[in-house]
Scaffold this motif. Structure first.
Motif, PDB file in Angstrom:
ATOM      1  N   ARG A   1      51.615 -24.009 -43.210  1.00 59.69           N
ATOM      2  CA  ARG A   1      50.858 -24.743 -42.192  1.00 59.69           C
ATOM      3  C   ARG A   1      51.692 -24.925 -40.928  1.00 59.69           C
ATOM      4  O   ARG A   1      51.233 -24.658 -39.811  1.00 59.69           O
ATOM      5  CB  ARG A   1      50.443 -26.110 -42.748  1.00 59.69           C
ATOM      6  N   GLU A   2      52.928 -25.351 -41.123  1.00 56.90           N
ATOM      7  CA  GLU A   2      53.804 -25.571 -39.972  1.00 56.90           C
ATOM      8  C   GLU A   2      54.050 -24.253 -39.223  1.00 56.90           C
ATOM      9  O   GLU A   2      54.035 -24.206 -37.990  1.00 56.90           O
ATOM     10  CB  GLU A   2      55.133 -26.175 -40.447  1.00 56.90           C
ATOM     11  N   THR A   3      54.249 -23.192 -39.990  1.00 53.79           N
ATOM     12  CA  THR A   3      54.510 -21.870 -39.402  1.00 53.79           C
ATOM     13  C   THR A   3      53.293 -21.379 -38.621  1.00 53.79           C
ATOM     14  O   THR A   3      53.414 -20.866 -37.498  1.00 53.79           O
ATOM     15  CB  THR A   3      54.874 -20.864 -40.525  1.00 53.79           C
ATOM     16  N   LEU A   4      52.107 -21.552 -39.219  1.00 47.93           N
ATOM     17  CA  LEU A   4      50.856 -21.116 -38.577  1.00 47.93           C
ATOM     18  C   LEU A   4      50.615 -21.861 -37.271  1.00 47.93           C
ATOM     19  O   LEU A   4      50.308 -21.259 -36.236  1.00 47.93           O
ATOM     20  CB  LEU A   4      49.681 -21.349 -39.543  1.00 47.93           C
TER      21      LEU A   4
ATOM     22  N   GLY B   1      48.466 -19.366 -34.474  1.00 39.82           N
ATOM     23  CA  GLY B   1      47.553 -18.422 -35.119  1.00 39.82           C
ATOM     24  C   GLY B   1      46.291 -19.118 -35.600  1.00 39.82           C
ATOM     25  O   GLY B   1      46.146 -20.336 -35.453  1.00 39.82           O
ATOM     26  N   VAL B   2      45.364 -18.342 -36.172  1.00 38.86           N
ATOM     27  CA  VAL B   2      44.160 -18.928 -36.777  1.00 38.86           C
ATOM     28  C   VAL B   2      44.147 -18.739 -38.291  1.00 38.86           C
ATOM     29  O   VAL B   2      43.302 -19.294 -38.982  1.00 38.86           O
ATOM     30  CB  VAL B   2      42.851 -18.378 -36.168  1.00 38.86           C
TER      31      VAL B   2
ATOM     32  N   LEU C   1      45.853 -19.657 -45.570  1.00 33.07           N
ATOM     33  CA  LEU C   1      45.370 -20.738 -44.729  1.00 33.07           C
ATOM     34  C   LEU C   1      44.478 -20.140 -43.649  1.00 33.07           C
ATOM     35  O   LEU C   1      44.784 -19.086 -43.097  1.00 33.07           O
ATOM     36  CB  LEU C   1      46.523 -21.458 -44.029  1.00 33.07           C
ATOM     37  N   VAL C   2      43.376 -20.842 -43.356  1.00 31.60           N
ATOM     38  CA  VAL C   2      42.490 -20.442 -42.262  1.00 31.60           C
ATOM     39  C   VAL C   2      42.168 -21.703 -41.465  1.00 31.60           C
ATOM     40  O   VAL C   2      41.858 -22.747 -42.046  1.00 31.60           O
ATOM     41  CB  VAL C   2      41.183 -19.810 -42.806  1.00 31.60           C
ATOM     42  N   ILE C   3      42.252 -21.607 -40.153  1.00 32.53           N
ATOM     43  CA  ILE C   3      41.868 -22.761 -39.333  1.00 32.53           C
ATOM     44  C   ILE C   3      40.381 -22.673 -39.032  1.00 32.53           C
ATOM     45  O   ILE C   3      39.899 -21.641 -38.559  1.00 32.53           O
ATOM     46  CB  ILE C   3      42.679 -22.811 -38.023  1.00 32.53           C
ATOM     47  N   GLU C   4      39.655 -23.731 -39.381  1.00 31.67           N
ATOM     48  CA  GLU C   4      38.225 -23.805 -39.034  1.00 31.67           C
ATOM     49  C   GLU C   4      38.138 -24.252 -37.585  1.00 31.67           C
ATOM     50  O   GLU C   4      38.455 -25.407 -37.263  1.00 31.67           O
ATOM     51  CB  GLU C   4      37.506 -24.772 -39.980  1.00 31.67           C
ATOM     52  N   THR C   5      37.764 -23.304 -36.721  1.00 29.86           N
ATOM     53  CA  THR C   5      37.701 -23.603 -35.283  1.00 29.86           C
ATOM     54  C   THR C   5      36.276 -23.921 -34.837  1.00 29.86           C
ATOM     55  O   THR C   5      36.057 -24.360 -33.716  1.00 29.86           O
ATOM     56  CB  THR C   5      38.214 -22.401 -34.454  1.00 29.86           C
ATOM     57  N   ASN C   6      35.313 -23.679 -35.750  1.00 32.27           N
ATOM     58  CA  ASN C   6      33.896 -23.929 -35.469  1.00 32.27           C
ATOM     59  C   ASN C   6      33.548 -25.377 -35.753  1.00 32.27           C
ATOM     60  O   ASN C   6      32.897 -25.680 -36.737  1.00 32.27           O
ATOM     61  CB  ASN C   6      33.049 -23.072 -36.418  1.00 32.27           C
TER      62      ASN C   6
ATOM     63  N   LEU D   1      49.395 -12.143 -36.798  1.00 34.48           N
ATOM     64  CA  LEU D   1      50.741 -12.623 -36.460  1.00 34.48           C
ATOM     65  C   LEU D   1      51.816 -11.615 -36.895  1.00 34.48           C
ATOM     66  O   LEU D   1      52.919 -11.627 -36.355  1.00 34.48           O
ATOM     67  CB  LEU D   1      51.006 -13.981 -37.117  1.00 34.48           C
ATOM     68  N   SER D   2      51.477 -10.737 -37.837  1.00 31.15           N
ATOM     69  CA  SER D   2      52.440  -9.723 -38.283  1.00 31.15           C
ATOM     70  C   SER D   2      52.415  -8.464 -37.417  1.00 31.15           C
ATOM     71  O   SER D   2      53.221  -7.560 -37.616  1.00 31.15           O
ATOM     72  CB  SER D   2      52.166  -9.334 -39.742  1.00 31.15           C
TER      73      SER D   2
END
Ligand code: NI
Length: 167
Positions: free
Chosen positions: A36-39, A44-45, A60-65, A96-97
């Motif tokens: 989480r901290e790295t993301l 990133g998302v 991990l996926v960030i819910e941006t909606n 990110l890679s």
């Protein structure tokens, strides 16, 4: 918590299949907290465990909606599986890679995922648009698949510049 190094596309580990998580222990929680901290620090998302060198099925996926005024949040998916998809979207995707490169990848518009939380409890979650794209992209990482192999083509520098100016 600690930042972890993100592997880049030259590293063979990124192309290996990840193993099922069976122990929902403090070590897994530490991994998820570090991811989480790295993301977040990389802006990133999404992030998959193999990207930080751990061949375990955790992403991990960030819910941006989210509705106006509400905060985006991180979804932790352990042993995720896509159980339903619908529609289609065609758009630019990055990783990110694979810093600085984007490709056009077709993905479903809506994706339903079955997974476990960090304590092993099963749940289902649905995502649309970017979130659906992200579910597919991160779950691909667990199979050792990097998006560049699925892209119809990569964007040119000129197209990337134009996309950045649009933002
Ligand atoms: Ni990626």
């Amino acid at each position: 918590m600690a930042l972890r190094n993100i592997l880049t596309k030259e590293q063979p580990l990124l192309y290996k299949k990840s193993r099922t998580v069976t122990d929902f222990n403090p070590r897994l929680h530490q991994l998820l907290d570090d991811m989480r901290e790295t993301l977040l620090s990389a802006n990133g998302v999404g992030l998959a465990a193999p990207q930080v060198g751990v061949l375990r099925r955790a992403v991990l996926v960030i819910e941006t909606n989210v509705p106006e005024g509400e905060e985006e949040y991180v979804i932790e998916l352990i042993n995720p599986e896509i159980v339903e998809t619908s529609g289609e979207q065609d758009g630019a995707e990055g990783c990110l890679s694979v810093p600085g490169e984007y490709g056009l990848v077709k993905r479903p518009m809506t994706v339903k995922v079955r997974a476990q939380d960090r304590y092993g409890k099963p749940f289902e979650v649905e995502g649309t648009g970017l979130t659906a794209r992200c579910f597919c992209h991160e779950i691909d990482h667990l199979e050792g698949i990097v998006f560049t192999s699925k892209a119809d083509r990569m964007l040119t520098e000129e197209e990337m510049r134009a996309a950045v100016e649009e933002e």
